[in-house]
Motif scaffolding. Structure first.
Motif, mmCIF file in Angstrom:
data_model
loop_
_atom_site.group_PDB
_atom_site.id
_atom_site.type_symbol
_atom_site.label_atom_id
_atom_site.label_comp_id
_atom_site.label_asym_id
_atom_site.label_seq_id
_atom_site.Cartn_x
_atom_site.Cartn_y
_atom_site.Cartn_z
ATOM 1 N N GLU B 24 0.821 -1.208 0.000
ATOM 2 C CA GLU B 24 0.000 0.000 0.000
ATOM 3 C C GLU B 24 0.855 1.257 0.000
ATOM 4 N N ALA B 25 1.978 1.187 0.657
ATOM 5 C CA ALA B 25 2.895 2.336 0.643
ATOM 6 C C ALA B 25 3.330 2.631 -0.785
ATOM 7 N N MET B 26 3.654 1.587 -1.546
ATOM 8 C CA MET B 26 4.037 1.773 -2.939
ATOM 9 C C MET B 26 2.900 2.410 -3.735
ATOM 10 N N PHE B 27 1.700 1.918 -3.510
ATOM 11 C CA PHE B 27 0.541 2.425 -4.247
ATOM 12 C C PHE B 27 0.313 3.907 -3.989
ATOM 13 N N PHE B 28 0.253 4.272 -2.719
ATOM 14 C CA PHE B 28 -0.032 5.671 -2.384
ATOM 15 C C PHE B 28 1.138 6.587 -2.743
ATOM 16 N N ALA B 29 2.350 6.094 -2.535
ATOM 17 C CA ALA B 29 3.510 6.935 -2.827
ATOM 18 C C ALA B 29 3.647 7.187 -4.328
ATOM 19 N N TYR B 30 3.317 6.178 -5.125
ATOM 20 C CA TYR B 30 3.456 6.371 -6.573
ATOM 21 C C TYR B 30 2.479 7.431 -7.069
ATOM 22 N N ARG B 31 1.330 7.479 -6.417
ATOM 23 C CA ARG B 31 0.364 8.528 -6.768
ATOM 24 C C ARG B 31 0.964 9.902 -6.510
ATOM 25 N N GLY B 32 1.612 10.052 -5.359
ATOM 26 C CA GLY B 32 2.249 11.329 -5.050
ATOM 27 C C GLY B 32 3.376 11.621 -6.023
ATOM 28 N N PHE B 33 4.094 10.589 -6.335
ATOM 29 C CA PHE B 33 5.254 10.668 -7.221
ATOM 30 C C PHE B 33 4.906 11.274 -8.583
ATOM 31 N N THR B 34 3.733 10.910 -9.102
ATOM 32 C CA THR B 34 3.338 11.382 -10.431
ATOM 33 C C THR B 34 2.434 12.614 -10.387
#
Lengths: 166, 166
Positions: B24-34
């Motif tokens: 879930e950290a990957m999922f939410f962080a990738y959203r922020g990332f882009t």
DNA sequence: CTTGGAAAGTCAACAAGGCTGACGTAACTT
DNA sequence: AAGTTACGTCAGCCTTGTTGACTTTCCAAG
């Protein structure tokens, strides 16, 4: 390399070059992150969007459509298309709310739980391998950086989920 | 927080629950990332695919179409659609190869470099803030876990780029 | 009890960005 | 001369996102 004094490391790792590497690491790693479930979904009539819905329904059984909307960050029309497929195929069950009958509470059926488990297993296997390879200290740092990278709202959602399960 | 002590950390962090948090950290962080580049691109006629192309052309000036194809992991038809827009709008320049005239070497024009910089700046700003918040040790771990998460082929590409720039 | 607004669902239309398959051309390789 | 590679392109399809408009159901406040 030639930052004179000034705490050295605490500035050094913030060069554009270091940041670019971090950006590319995110890009390539995310591809790996989604590769395994995508492969499984490829045969079936489902896509990554279905996986996400299954994941979060599994994670928070009884969640409402609106909750899911906020977590996934898509429009209700977009989610509805995906959810409809899962409902029609009997992977997800929708129960009218007891307090508020407008709300629909979402649950995985046995078959839905089975597919979710299959997808999770594949994704977890890679995550487990990466964690093992990198070690506990690295994992701690990994999570810290990812948390710091989230939008405040996303981070709130993430932490809420995180604690509810801990 | 509520990790009940125990020196079992080296085992504890591999529970399904811990792995799910990482997912879930990957999922939410990738959203922020882009999120930041996406916001900039929203006004323009470009999307995330254009951003990726600009990034890697900037990163490896003179790269061939085939190189880019491999790095981005899309079909030539898909890349071509994106690249065509950038070429037509004069953000990218395509030069016939000197040794091998079948190859096209890709470069950013001044305008292309300007947009790339704008997008990178936004993305780097977030990455910088996250790095600052998490600290150098965490950053080290972050990168280690991400590298371990990549497919071997992607990792090869990542390391090749990484070294060529270091 | 009526009414306003929230929650959910649905229809229609559209866009971005993936994909496959087929085909053409130029240029390198054998 | 024949085969292969690199690139481009046409045509069509799929998934997943978007807006906008509209209905139904229902809670809650007047």
């Amino acid at each position: 390399m030639s930052e004179p004094g000034a705490g050295g490391e605490s500035l050094l790792f913030l060069t554009d070059e270091q940041l670019r590497k971090g950006i590319e690491a995110m890009f390539f790693a995310y591809r790996g992150f989604t590769a395994d479930p995508d492969r499984i979904l490829d045969g079936l009539d489902y896509g990554r969007a279905h996986h996400r819905a299954l994941h979060f329904i599994h994670r928070s059984p009884g969640t409402t459509v609106n909750n899911l909307l906020n977590i996934l960050g898509v429009t209700k029309q977009s989610l509805n298309r995906v959810l409809r497929g899962l409902l029609d195929d009997g992977l997800v069950e929708s129960r009218v709310g007891k307090q508020d009958k407008r709300e629909r509470h979402l649950f995985l059926t046995a078959r839905g739980a089975e597919l979710e488990r299959q997808l999770s297993d594949a994704q977890r296997a890679r995550m487990r391998a990466a964690y093992r390879a990198a070690g506990p200290v690295a994992v701690q740092g990994f999570r810290q950086v990812l948390e710091a990278m989230m939008d405040p709202e996303m981070k709130r959602q993430y932490l809420a989920l995180k604690e509810s399960g801990a």
